[in-house]
Design a protein around this motif. Sequence first.
Motif, PDB file in Angstrom:
ATOM      1  N   HIS A 352     -15.942  45.160  55.623  1.00 46.91           N
ATOM      2  CA  HIS A 352     -16.032  43.759  56.027  1.00 46.91           C
ATOM      3  C   HIS A 352     -16.732  42.887  54.982  1.00 46.91           C
ATOM      4  N   ARG A 353     -17.116  43.485  53.864  1.00 56.21           N
ATOM      5  CA  ARG A 353     -17.673  42.669  52.770  1.00 56.21           C
ATOM      6  C   ARG A 353     -16.509  42.042  52.021  1.00 56.21           C
ATOM      7  N   THR A 354     -16.561  40.743  51.832  1.00 56.35           N
ATOM      8  CA  THR A 354     -15.496  40.030  51.130  1.00 56.35           C
ATOM      9  C   THR A 354     -15.998  39.538  49.779  1.00 56.35           C
ATOM     10  N   ARG A 356     -15.534  36.831  48.588  1.00 60.53           N
ATOM     11  CA  ARG A 356     -15.967  35.438  48.741  1.00 60.53           C
ATOM     12  C   ARG A 356     -17.467  35.371  49.037  1.00 60.53           C
ATOM     13  N   ILE A 357     -17.983  36.388  49.758  1.00 63.63           N
ATOM     14  CA  ILE A 357     -19.412  36.450  50.097  1.00 63.63           C
ATOM     15  C   ILE A 357     -19.874  37.886  49.877  1.00 63.63           C
ATOM     16  N   PRO A 358     -20.112  38.310  48.639  1.00 63.93           N
ATOM     17  CA  PRO A 358     -20.502  39.706  48.386  1.00 63.93           C
ATOM     18  C   PRO A 358     -21.985  39.926  48.680  1.00 63.93           C
ATOM     19  N   ASP A 359     -22.375  39.663  49.922  1.00 61.50           N
ATOM     20  CA  ASP A 359     -23.774  39.645  50.319  1.00 61.50           C
ATOM     21  C   ASP A 359     -24.352  41.059  50.396  1.00 61.50           C
ATOM     22  N   THR A 360     -25.681  41.165  50.236  1.00 63.69           N
ATOM     23  CA  THR A 360     -26.371  42.444  50.298  1.00 63.69           C
ATOM     24  C   THR A 360     -27.845  42.199  50.596  1.00 63.69           C
ATOM     25  N   ASP A 361     -28.592  43.267  50.911  1.00 59.36           N
ATOM     26  CA  ASP A 361     -30.041  43.140  51.063  1.00 59.36           C
ATOM     27  C   ASP A 361     -30.644  42.686  49.742  1.00 59.36           C
ATOM     28  N   ARG A 362     -31.731  41.935  49.848  1.00 56.84           N
ATOM     29  CA  ARG A 362     -32.358  41.428  48.624  1.00 56.84           C
ATOM     30  C   ARG A 362     -33.866  41.370  48.766  1.00 56.84           C
ATOM     31  N   PHE A 363     -34.549  41.471  47.632  1.00 57.67           N
ATOM     32  CA  PHE A 363     -36.016  41.474  47.577  1.00 57.67           C
ATOM     33  C   PHE A 363     -36.482  40.343  46.674  1.00 57.67           C
TER      34      PHE A 363
END
Length: 426
Positions: A352-354, A356-363
């Motif tokens: 479900h990662r696209t 268009r929005i290659p989102d991930t956890d971030r610090f």
Amino acid sequence: MFLSLFLIFLSFFPFLVLKAYGAGIAIYEQGVSGLGNAYAGAAASAEDGSTIFYNPAGLTKLTKPEISLGTHVIIPTAHFKNTGSIKADKTPLTGNNGGDAGVIGIVPNLYVSTPINEKFFLGIGINSPFGLQTEYDKNWVGRYHAIKSKLITINLNPAMAYKLNSKVSLGLGANFQRAEAEITNAIDFTKYGITQDGFARLKGDDWSFGWNAGILYEPSENTRLGVAYRSKITHQLKGKVKFENISFPLSSIFHKDNVKARLDLPPMLSFSGFHKLNSKWTVLADITWTSWSRFEELRIKYDTLTIGDTVITTKWKDCFRYSIGLSYQPTYKWVFRSGIAYDETPIAFDKHRTPRIPDTDRFWIALGLGYTLSEKLKFDLGYVHIFFKKSYIDKDPVGEDERRGGLKGYYRGHVDIISAQLRYSF
């Protein structure tokens, strides 16, 4: 004066970068003083007019009329690595890795606040709470999924606060929000016996409404606790789709048309703490919950085209953001800030990662400073480096993504943010 600042502020919006710097497509950069603390304590610190966004009850701490104008320069990097993307017929998807999908941009904020009397306070903010911008090479391997993706929100946020007593303040705000979206992608025509890709561009916009509210509790002179809530907003985007590189007879199928799409933006709930250890040191903390589970899909509907809806399944989950910060004020003129944050992604599954929005956890690691130039004028500067966790994408070459192809690979990236702000009190 406000009209002049407003026009200057709007001139920045064509350069807005909108990518996943908060959970999903949320943008946390709504003020500069708090950025140096990674927005720890944002709903309790009430240091400047950005409290209109983070907790309107904090307006009761701004005892003089004040204007603050801030700008965030966001420098993202996002690189995709293909690891075996294929079409439904098992042949490889051709193309490169897309280059750097990050787009440098600017996010401005403007806030004006004033006390009416000892109990009642007013303010207005203009900001951009949500957004997205990514752009790949036109011939990259995932071009059928995405080339350019852009969402801009412009949010007008009038607010008021009332001081019940020396310990409790209440705040309420309205949000009049405009959303403008643009997405492009290539179209695979090989099933029609045509080797040349087509190209689609969709644009749409909408105005919608929401609200925000908060409570500020001060158990002692040195301690503040804040709870703030921002409501969900639903946009019904309407616009046009246009096509390029369309050969006859496909021009009868792919032609200019009206489009509409529903965009569900989430509610957010924040709990913040602020405590002065002594005259020089202050500790801050925050937990923010975002209900991204209401964003299950992006479905684009066409007025007359017979190709069927374009559907991007997201099925996002609710997520949390955690932050802690520390401020040190050695003299009246100087304050130094630091903070860290962990921001969860709402994406539950790689399929479900696209792109268009290659989102991930971030610090986050944040640093900042404030300097008092005069009795009325203050300057704030902040810097953040955001580390992105390696994220994977695994699109199925059959089913929903069949005509877009089975994109398979991973992303690496990071973000640098440099922010500056001037505050003037009357």
